[in-house]
Design an enzyme around this catalytic site. Structure first.
Site, PDB file in Angstrom:
ATOM      1  N   LYS A   1     -37.596  64.664  40.673  1.00 22.13           N
ATOM      2  CA  LYS A   1     -36.344  65.399  40.462  1.00 22.13           C
ATOM      3  C   LYS A   1     -35.536  65.385  41.760  1.00 22.13           C
ATOM      4  CE  LYS A   1     -34.658  69.894  38.750  1.00 22.13           C
ATOM      5  NZ  LYS A   1     -35.033  71.226  38.223  1.00 22.13           N
TER       6      LYS A   1
ATOM      7  N   SER B   1     -32.997  72.733  33.751  1.00 23.96           N
ATOM      8  CA  SER B   1     -32.279  71.797  34.586  1.00 23.96           C
ATOM      9  C   SER B   1     -33.002  70.471  34.823  1.00 23.96           C
ATOM     10  CB  SER B   1     -31.995  72.443  35.949  1.00 23.96           C
ATOM     11  OG  SER B   1     -33.204  72.725  36.636  1.00 23.96           O
TER      12      SER B   1
ATOM     13  N   SER C   1     -36.756  75.745  33.554  1.00 25.75           N
ATOM     14  CA  SER C   1     -36.263  74.378  33.721  1.00 25.75           C
ATOM     15  C   SER C   1     -37.290  73.261  33.626  1.00 25.75           C
ATOM     16  CB  SER C   1     -35.543  74.250  35.055  1.00 25.75           C
ATOM     17  OG  SER C   1     -34.246  74.726  34.912  1.00 25.75           O
TER      18      SER C   1
HETATM   19  N1  GLN Z   1     -31.470  77.733  32.662  1.00 22.09           N
HETATM   20  C1  GLN Z   1     -31.795  78.682  33.683  1.00 22.09           C
HETATM   21  C2  GLN Z   1     -30.621  78.826  34.611  1.00 22.09           C
HETATM   22  O1  GLN Z   1     -29.638  78.270  34.328  1.00 22.09           O
HETATM   23  C3  GLN Z   1     -33.033  78.265  34.413  1.00 22.09           C
HETATM   24  C4  GLN Z   1     -32.795  77.159  35.357  1.00 22.09           C
HETATM   25  C5  GLN Z   1     -34.034  76.778  36.109  1.00 22.09           C
HETATM   26  O2  GLN Z   1     -35.148  77.110  35.710  1.00 22.09           O
HETATM   27  N2  GLN Z   1     -33.821  76.101  37.212  1.00 22.09           N
HETATM   28  O3  GLN Z   1     -30.669  79.468  35.594  1.00 22.09           O
END
Ligand code: GLN
Length: 484
Positions: A76, A151, A175
């Protein structure tokens, strides 16, 4: 070759059926012909990958193969990688070349793994659909008009489409698990502190955790073996022995106590998703598990609590992106204020700005007690709910997300509904617990993930529970037609 799991690839490399150079080249070829449909990579490091593969082959020939010798992986783009661009999905960091490697990257290098490239992601990991990436959205290989989740959507899409045998993700509120669910791959968010955060660009430091995204639980165990462990450069990393996560994969589940939180099976959950999850739980009953209903009474506080704590921490973490210390710098600033304002204004996208505004407000004098301190208190209540539940059950199960993947564009103008797509995952981060999503079926041809939540440091048990399911089902072996 591309349909083999990592466990199979390791055997193939050991048996000399193919070399790491051949394996790496075959993945690079797939990326170059197929990723145009997905946009799952921000950077592909072909030359470097082939060099690493050559080295891995030489090490193997010399009898010095590490645990993941010669295995290609996608990382990532949140992990700092020396000499390779690290963008975190943001224009802010677009040309950033880190002078050092994140600990996770160092550990993979030391194990002999090969890096194929850096995967696309929501900007600074803020998002649930990959649509906030400055590098344009990623598409879901199961349905190109659908999002891959976020994400870590680039990682999930790359693994599902067999552009990499496995990838890393990070999970602050879901995410790893939510994109794993949307793309039909296996994703594990370890206990907070299990994997070092050093060199992983911080979003919300008290919640962020890195983990593997793979096709099988066995492969997740192989990756976690390399990733986990104490790192003195991360003061929140925990000094606790790392077991061999592959060692207990086949333990029997007879008598396993599964808790189903009634709050996770109520309003808001898509009926067809609920059916997939119920069927998956029946598989566990067949294996001798005992299922009971539990309650996590403060579940409804999880999303509001998270959306105070995560933005507060991000507003502080992202203050270093000011065009001076880090990040994009605007052209011809008039003075220092103009430099800050325009650099940040140009460098950050709308979702990141929204979070910084909310976080700065919540932390400001006068509102701090009403928001931030209160959120810390509700965080404790959420955590206590889990502690109470784990007095009676060994594992908690439920959906990873309330629906299958939605379409690109569908929720972009509706941040609140978008935030709710993490409704079942966020509490796990607030409590620092390990969680997994494993493929459990399909709704309208789009994958659905079963979430497993364990006690702190119970990764080995979660992997065991996931692996046993994968022995009796084949959801995890199915791939998106166009890409298999
Ligand atoms: N979707 C969540 C957010 O927008 C979690 C994102 C994540 O776990 N990095 O914050």
């Amino acid at each position: 070759m591309h349909n083999k799991t990592i466990a199979e690839l390791i055997s193939g490399l050991e048996a000399g059926e193919f070399s790491s150079v051949e394996l790496t080249q075959s993945y690079l070829d797939r990326i170059s012909s197929l990723d145009q449909h997905l946009n799952s990579f921000i950077t592909v490091t072909s030359e470097r990958a082939l060099e690493q593969a050559q080295q891995a082959d030489a090490q193997r020939a010399a009898g010095q193969a590490g645990l993941l010798n010669g295995i290609p992986l996608a990382q990532k783009d949140i992990f700092c990688t020396k000499d390779v661009k690290t963008s975190c999905g943001s224009r802010m960091l677009d040309p950033f070349i880190s002078p050092y490697n994140a600990t996770v990257i160092e550990k993979f290098n030391a194990s002999g793994a090969v890096m194929l490239g850096k995967t696309n992601m929501d900007e600074f990991a803020m998002g649930s659909s990959n649509e906030t990436s400055w590098y344009c959205p990623v598409k879901n290989p199961w349905a190109l008009k659908a999002v891959p989740g976020g994400s870590s959507g680039g990682s999930a899409a790359a693994v599902a489409a067999r552009l990499a045998p496995a990838a890393t993700g990070t999970d602050t509120g879901g995410s790893i698990r939510q994109p794993a669910s949307f793309c039909g791959v296996t994703g594990l968010k370890p206990t907070y502190g299990r994997v070092s955060r050093y060199g992983m660009i911080a979003f919300a430091s008290s919640l962020d955790q890195a983990g593997p995204m793979t096709r099988t639980a066995e492969d997740a165990a192989l990756l976690l073996n390399v990733m986990a462990g104490l790192d003195l450069r991360d003061s929140t990393s925990v000094d606790k022995d790392v077991p061999d996560y592959t060692g207990s994969l086949n333990n029997e589940l007879d008598g396993l106590k599964i808790g189903l939180p009634k709050e996770y099976f109520s309003e808001g959950l898509d009926d067809a998703v609920a059916k997939v999850i119920e069927d998956a739980i029946k598989e566990y009953e067949k294996m001798g598990a005992v299922v009971s209903e539990i309650s996590l009474p403060n579940s409804k506080l999880a999303v509001p609590t998270y959306y105070i704590i995560a933005p507060s921490e991000c507003s502080s973490n992202l203050s270093r992106m000011d065009g001076v210390r880090f990040g994009h710098r605007c052209e011809n600033p008039r003075d220092l204020n103009d430099l800050y304002i325009r650099s940040r204004g140009e460098g950050f996208g709308p979702e990141v700005k929204r979070r910084i505004l909310v976080g700065t407000y919540a932390l400001s004098e006068g509102f701090y007690d009403a928001y931030y301190v209160k959120a810390q208190k509700t965080r404790r209540l959420i955590s206590n709910d889990f502690n109470n539940a784990f007095e009676n059950v060994d594992v908690i199960m439920g959906p990873a997300a309330p629906s299958p993947a939605f379409n690109i564009g569908e929720l972009m103008d509706d941040p609140i509904t978008m935030y709710l797509s993490d409704i079942y995952t966020i509490a796990v981060n607030l409590a620092g617990l390990p969680g997994m999503s494993i493929p459990a079926g399909f709704v309208n041809n789009r994958p659905v993930g079963l979430q497993l939540i364990g006690r702190h440091f119970d990764e080995a048990k979660l992997l065991n529970i996931a692996h046993k399911f994968q022995k009796v089902t084949d959801w995890h072996t199915q791939g998106p037609g166009q890409f298999v």
